[in-house]
Design an enzyme around this catalytic site. Structure first.
Site, PDB file in Angstrom:
ATOM      1  N   THR A 130       0.814  -1.218   0.000  1.00 35.23           N
ATOM      2  CA  THR A 130       0.000   0.000   0.000  1.00 35.23           C
ATOM      3  C   THR A 130       0.850   1.271   0.000  1.00 35.23           C
ATOM      4  O   THR A 130       1.996   1.244   0.480  1.00 35.23           O
ATOM      5  CB  THR A 130      -0.899  -0.009   1.259  1.00 35.23           C
ATOM      6  OG1 THR A 130      -1.505   1.265   1.425  1.00 35.23           O
ATOM      7  CG2 THR A 130      -0.095  -0.305   2.528  1.00 35.23           C
ATOM      8  N   ASP A 131       0.262   2.355  -0.470  1.00 34.01           N
ATOM      9  CA  ASP A 131       0.966   3.650  -0.398  1.00 34.01           C
ATOM     10  C   ASP A 131       1.051   4.162   1.043  1.00 34.01           C
ATOM     11  O   ASP A 131       1.809   5.097   1.328  1.00 34.01           O
ATOM     12  CB  ASP A 131       0.284   4.694  -1.306  1.00 34.01           C
ATOM     13  CG  ASP A 131      -1.178   4.967  -0.967  1.00 34.01           C
ATOM     14  OD1 ASP A 131      -1.707   4.344  -0.028  1.00 34.01           O
ATOM     15  OD2 ASP A 131      -1.793   5.800  -1.655  1.00 34.01           O
ATOM     16  N   GLU A 132       0.262   3.563   1.952  1.00 29.73           N
ATOM     17  CA  GLU A 132       0.237   4.078   3.334  1.00 29.73           C
ATOM     18  C   GLU A 132       1.574   3.893   4.046  1.00 29.73           C
ATOM     19  O   GLU A 132       1.822   4.536   5.064  1.00 29.73           O
ATOM     20  CB  GLU A 132      -0.886   3.411   4.131  1.00 29.73           C
ATOM     21  CG  GLU A 132      -2.240   3.679   3.525  1.00 29.73           C
ATOM     22  CD  GLU A 132      -3.396   3.599   4.504  1.00 29.73           C
ATOM     23  OE1 GLU A 132      -3.164   3.523   5.716  1.00 29.73           O
ATOM     24  OE2 GLU A 132      -4.544   3.616   4.034  1.00 29.73           O
ATOM     25  N   TYR A 156      -1.946  -0.483  11.044  1.00 31.10           N
ATOM     26  CA  TYR A 156      -2.075  -1.141   9.723  1.00 31.10           C
ATOM     27  C   TYR A 156      -0.867  -0.832   8.843  1.00 31.10           C
ATOM     28  O   TYR A 156      -0.204  -1.744   8.332  1.00 31.10           O
ATOM     29  CB  TYR A 156      -3.367  -0.671   9.027  1.00 31.10           C
ATOM     30  CG  TYR A 156      -3.380  -0.989   7.538  1.00 31.10           C
ATOM     31  CD1 TYR A 156      -3.447  -2.300   7.077  1.00 31.10           C
ATOM     32  CD2 TYR A 156      -3.297   0.041   6.583  1.00 31.10           C
ATOM     33  CE1 TYR A 156      -3.432  -2.590   5.710  1.00 31.10           C
ATOM     34  CE2 TYR A 156      -3.282  -0.244   5.214  1.00 31.10           C
ATOM     35  CZ  TYR A 156      -3.347  -1.560   4.792  1.00 31.10           C
ATOM     36  OH  TYR A 156      -3.323  -1.842   3.447  1.00 31.10           O
ATOM     37  N   LYS A 160       2.136  -3.300   7.375  1.00 28.33           N
ATOM     38  CA  LYS A 160       2.423  -3.477   5.943  1.00 28.33           C
ATOM     39  C   LYS A 160       3.877  -3.075   5.647  1.00 28.33           C
ATOM     40  O   LYS A 160       4.574  -3.730   4.862  1.00 28.33           O
ATOM     41  CB  LYS A 160       1.459  -2.639   5.085  1.00 28.33           C
ATOM     42  CG  LYS A 160       0.018  -3.097   5.086  1.00 28.33           C
ATOM     43  CD  LYS A 160      -0.219  -4.484   4.507  1.00 28.33           C
ATOM     44  CE  LYS A 160      -0.038  -4.563   3.022  1.00 28.33           C
ATOM     45  NZ  LYS A 160      -0.428  -5.909   2.487  1.00 28.33           N
TER      46      LYS A 160
HETATM   47  P1  NAD Z   1      -9.820  -7.217   2.222  1.00 34.45           P
HETATM   48  O1  NAD Z   1      -9.820  -6.912   3.679  1.00 34.45           O
HETATM   49  O2  NAD Z   1     -11.017  -6.934   1.406  1.00 34.45           O
HETATM   50  O3  NAD Z   1      -9.460  -8.761   1.993  1.00 34.45           O
HETATM   51  C1  NAD Z   1      -8.477  -9.417   2.725  1.00 34.45           C
HETATM   52  C2  NAD Z   1      -8.658 -10.910   2.516  1.00 34.45           C
HETATM   53  O4  NAD Z   1      -7.609 -11.593   3.223  1.00 34.45           O
HETATM   54  C3  NAD Z   1      -9.982 -11.459   3.074  1.00 34.45           C
HETATM   55  O5  NAD Z   1     -10.574 -12.334   2.139  1.00 34.45           O
HETATM   56  C4  NAD Z   1      -9.575 -12.215   4.323  1.00 34.45           C
HETATM   57  O6  NAD Z   1     -10.420 -13.307   4.635  1.00 34.45           O
HETATM   58  C5  NAD Z   1      -8.166 -12.671   3.948  1.00 34.45           C
HETATM   59  N1  NAD Z   1      -7.324 -12.926   5.126  1.00 34.45           N
HETATM   60  C6  NAD Z   1      -7.154 -12.127   6.207  1.00 34.45           C
HETATM   61  N2  NAD Z   1      -6.329 -12.709   7.090  1.00 34.45           N
HETATM   62  C7  NAD Z   1      -5.927 -13.890   6.530  1.00 34.45           C
HETATM   63  C8  NAD Z   1      -5.068 -14.941   6.945  1.00 34.45           C
HETATM   64  N3  NAD Z   1      -4.444 -14.885   8.136  1.00 34.45           N
HETATM   65  N4  NAD Z   1      -4.877 -15.998   6.122  1.00 34.45           N
HETATM   66  C9  NAD Z   1      -5.534 -16.055   4.933  1.00 34.45           C
HETATM   67  N5  NAD Z   1      -6.379 -15.103   4.499  1.00 34.45           N
HETATM   68  C10 NAD Z   1      -6.577 -14.035   5.290  1.00 34.45           C
HETATM   69  O7  NAD Z   1      -8.544  -6.451   1.662  1.00 34.45           O
HETATM   70  P2  NAD Z   1      -8.313  -5.758   0.248  1.00 34.45           P
HETATM   71  O8  NAD Z   1      -8.818  -4.377   0.299  1.00 34.45           O
HETATM   72  O9  NAD Z   1      -8.764  -6.689  -0.802  1.00 34.45           O
HETATM   73  O10 NAD Z   1      -6.707  -5.674   0.240  1.00 34.45           O
HETATM   74  C11 NAD Z   1      -5.927  -6.747  -0.276  1.00 34.45           C
HETATM   75  C12 NAD Z   1      -4.458  -6.382  -0.186  1.00 34.45           C
HETATM   76  O11 NAD Z   1      -4.215  -5.194  -0.919  1.00 34.45           O
HETATM   77  C13 NAD Z   1      -3.987  -6.096   1.237  1.00 34.45           C
HETATM   78  O12 NAD Z   1      -2.700  -6.633   1.388  1.00 34.45           O
HETATM   79  C14 NAD Z   1      -3.940  -4.573   1.327  1.00 34.45           C
HETATM   80  O13 NAD Z   1      -2.956  -4.145   2.227  1.00 34.45           O
HETATM   81  C15 NAD Z   1      -3.571  -4.224  -0.103  1.00 34.45           C
HETATM   82  N6  NAD Z   1      -4.046  -2.911  -0.585  1.00 34.45           N
HETATM   83  C16 NAD Z   1      -5.361  -2.562  -0.473  1.00 34.45           C
HETATM   84  C17 NAD Z   1      -5.797  -1.344  -0.994  1.00 34.45           C
HETATM   85  C18 NAD Z   1      -7.240  -0.914  -0.919  1.00 34.45           C
HETATM   86  O14 NAD Z   1      -7.559   0.209  -1.265  1.00 34.45           O
HETATM   87  N7  NAD Z   1      -8.159  -1.775  -0.512  1.00 34.45           N
HETATM   88  C19 NAD Z   1      -4.868  -0.482  -1.613  1.00 34.45           C
HETATM   89  C20 NAD Z   1      -3.538  -0.869  -1.681  1.00 34.45           C
HETATM   90  C21 NAD Z   1      -3.128  -2.098  -1.184  1.00 34.45           C
HETATM   91  O1  DAU Z   2      -4.166   3.966   0.452  1.00 30.96           O
HETATM   92  C1  DAU Z   2      -4.370   2.589   0.352  1.00 30.96           C
HETATM   93  C2  DAU Z   2      -5.235   2.127   1.504  1.00 30.96           C
HETATM   94  O2  DAU Z   2      -6.552   2.571   1.233  1.00 30.96           O
HETATM   95  C3  DAU Z   2      -5.212   0.617   1.698  1.00 30.96           C
HETATM   96  O3  DAU Z   2      -3.913   0.221   2.048  1.00 30.96           O
HETATM   97  C4  DAU Z   2      -6.187   0.209   2.813  1.00 30.96           C
HETATM   98  O4  DAU Z   2      -6.241  -1.202   2.914  1.00 30.96           O
HETATM   99  C5  DAU Z   2      -7.567   0.732   2.442  1.00 30.96           C
HETATM  100  O5  DAU Z   2      -8.477   0.444   3.488  1.00 30.96           O
HETATM  101  C6  DAU Z   2      -7.526   2.243   2.197  1.00 30.96           C
HETATM  102  O6  DAU Z   2      -7.248   2.946   3.434  1.00 30.96           O
HETATM  103  P1  DAU Z   2      -7.995   4.295   3.833  1.00 30.96           P
HETATM  104  O7  DAU Z   2      -7.947   4.453   5.289  1.00 30.96           O
HETATM  105  O8  DAU Z   2      -7.532   5.436   2.997  1.00 30.96           O
HETATM  106  O9  DAU Z   2      -9.500   3.917   3.327  1.00 30.96           O
HETATM  107  P2  DAU Z   2     -10.938   4.178   3.976  1.00 30.96           P
HETATM  108  O10 DAU Z   2     -11.951   3.813   2.948  1.00 30.96           O
HETATM  109  O11 DAU Z   2     -11.067   3.585   5.330  1.00 30.96           O
HETATM  110  O12 DAU Z   2     -10.960   5.770   4.153  1.00 30.96           O
HETATM  111  C7  DAU Z   2     -10.772   6.646   3.046  1.00 30.96           C
HETATM  112  C8  DAU Z   2     -10.790   8.076   3.588  1.00 30.96           C
HETATM  113  O13 DAU Z   2     -12.115   8.371   4.062  1.00 30.96           O
HETATM  114  C9  DAU Z   2      -9.886   8.289   4.782  1.00 30.96           C
HETATM  115  O14 DAU Z   2      -9.336   9.593   4.732  1.00 30.96           O
HETATM  116  C10 DAU Z   2     -10.804   8.156   5.989  1.00 30.96           C
HETATM  117  C11 DAU Z   2     -12.116   8.720   5.452  1.00 30.96           C
HETATM  118  N1  DAU Z   2     -13.341   8.126   6.052  1.00 30.96           N
HETATM  119  C12 DAU Z   2     -13.451   6.762   6.087  1.00 30.96           C
HETATM  120  C13 DAU Z   2     -14.556   6.166   6.638  1.00 30.96           C
HETATM  121  C14 DAU Z   2     -14.682   4.658   6.715  1.00 30.96           C
HETATM  122  C15 DAU Z   2     -14.347   8.952   6.506  1.00 30.96           C
HETATM  123  O15 DAU Z   2     -14.271  10.203   6.443  1.00 30.96           O
HETATM  124  N2  DAU Z   2     -15.469   8.355   7.037  1.00 30.96           N
HETATM  125  C16 DAU Z   2     -15.609   7.004   7.155  1.00 30.96           C
HETATM  126  O16 DAU Z   2     -16.659   6.538   7.678  1.00 30.96           O
END
Ligand code: NAD
Ligand code: DAU
Length: 350
Positions: A130-132, A156, A160
């Protein structure tokens, strides 16, 4: 023909990737390993479960015995590692699961790959990150590049960042054929409705408050999940070993503006008595909330020829339509654990 181990393939991005891979590389085998936590949903995989080249395994990446057995029995030669605890708010209230899965689970996979692959030149381990990990930007700072120093601010992002460091170390120490991608915020089908876009969309549809943390001026760089999948494909097939590649949409939005955009579109698609924007409610901010993320995706664009195919307008339209057409999917999620989580997380809204 490759045999891919997709970890976390029942979650949001992993399931999109499984669909993407089967469509684009039907000759390959896929082993999907997922622990089915609250975020894992087998409904996300409807339509591919019958495929002869696909196998789902219910299991935990922290289970070293299971991972070793899978690598050996299935002759895994490619790993695309998505499995993680992914929600920042949950990492603030319960960080331990993040350390276990994101750090220890990644370590387990790396160790098994190291022991099993023994310098096989055809193998690849792609770690999805992630970019985080880069921390927070000020308004005028340049976007994150692959050389921006790590500065994680939440449990988190710290977990990562730890896993990214482990992946790097396995390349330098053991010559493991690794690649890492650091992507910005994804949106699209199958995203769990704890995340901003699906949460706001569903609440707006149901006339419930739309919770905005702090002043709503926090900025994220949004990318459609299919564009992320295409980026992972490019890195897996053509990326230089040991390198990291940033993936992002060059698409920065303040949270409040995204919420207003969703409200406006919903007013057109599902008109009601009052504009949906009236539901916007400012709530207590997320502790340690990163102000701004922005990705410089120049490296993957110039080296691997990747670029996003969705504009934000087409991507949001596609996503909102998907949630409208798949109401049963999110209604089933809202039972049980999800209800408890929302009650606990949004105490201001009671
Ligand atoms: P998600 O939470 O939707 O899915 C995570 C999946 O991993 C789930 O199906 C869960 O059951 C599985 N899981 C969790 N713990 C596990 C374990 N111990 N063993 C096996 N499976 C397990 O997450 P996502 O949003 O699909 O993110 C997927 C990946 O991409 C993550 O590594 C996250 O850090 C990265 N990522 C997410 C975003 C985003 O915006 N969602 C952006 C950049 C990177
Ligand atoms: O940047 C990549 C990341 O993006 C991934 O690594 C994470 O897995 C993914 O969850 C996401 O993280 P964020 O914290 O940015 O996503 P989220 O959707 O939780 O929140 C997006 C923005 O919105 C953040 O600034 C927090 C704000 N927010 C979020 C929620 C859930 C609100 O203002 N209200 C809310 O209820």
């Amino acid at each position: 023909m490759k045999t891919l181990l997709i970890t976390g393939g029942a979650g949001f991005i992993g399931s999109n990737f499984a669909h993407y891979w089967i469509q684009n590389h039907p000759e390959d085998r896929i082993i999907n390993l997922d622990a089915l936590t609250y975020a894992g949903n087998l409904e996300n995989l409807a339509g591919i479960e019958e495929s002869e080249t696909y196998r789902f395994v219910h299991g935990d990446i922290c289970d070293a015995t299971l991972i070793e057995k899978l690598f050996t029995e299935e002759k895994i030669d490619h790993v695309v590692h998505f499995a993680a605890e992914s929600h920042v708010d949950r990492s603030i209230t319960g960080p331990e699961a993040f350390i276990k899965t994101n750090v220890h689970g990644t370590f387990n996979l790396l160790e098994t790959a190291r022991k099993t692959w023994a310098n096989d030149a055809n193998c690849r381990f792609l770690h999805v990150s992630t970019d985080e990990v880069y921390g927070s930007l000020g308004d005028n700072d340049p976007a994150f590049t692959e050389t921006t120093p790590f500065a994680p601010n939440s449990p988190y992002s710290a977990s990562k960042a730890s896993s990214d460091h482990l992946v790097r170390a396995y390349f330098h120490t053991y010559n493991l054929p690794v690649l890492t991608t650091n992507c910005s915020n994804n949106y699209g089908p199958y995203q769990f409705p704890e995340k901003l876009i699906p949460l706001v969309f569903i609440n707006a549809l149901e006339g419930k408050p739309l919770p905005i943390y702090g002043d709503g001026q926090y900025i994220r760089d949004w990318l459609h999940v299919e564009d992320h999948c295409r980026g992972i494909d490019a890195v897996l097939q053509q990326g230089r070993l040991g390198e990291t590649y940033n993936i992002g949409g060059c698409n920065e939005w303040a949270n409040i503006d995204i919420v207003k955009l969703i409200c406006k579109r919903l007013d057109e698609l599902r008109p009601g008595n009052n504009p949906k924007a009236e539901l916007i409610t400012y709530v207590t901010d997320r502790p340690g909330h990163d102000r701004r993320y922005a990705i410089n995706a120049g490296k993957i664009m110039t080296e691997l020829g990747w670029s996003p195919q969705y504009t934000f307008e087409t991507g949001i339209e596609h996503t909102l339509n998907w949630y409208l057409e798949n109401q049963g999917w999110w209604e089933r999620i809202r039972d049980g654990e999800y209800r408890k989580y929302i009650k606990q997380q949004y105490q201001d809204l009671k």
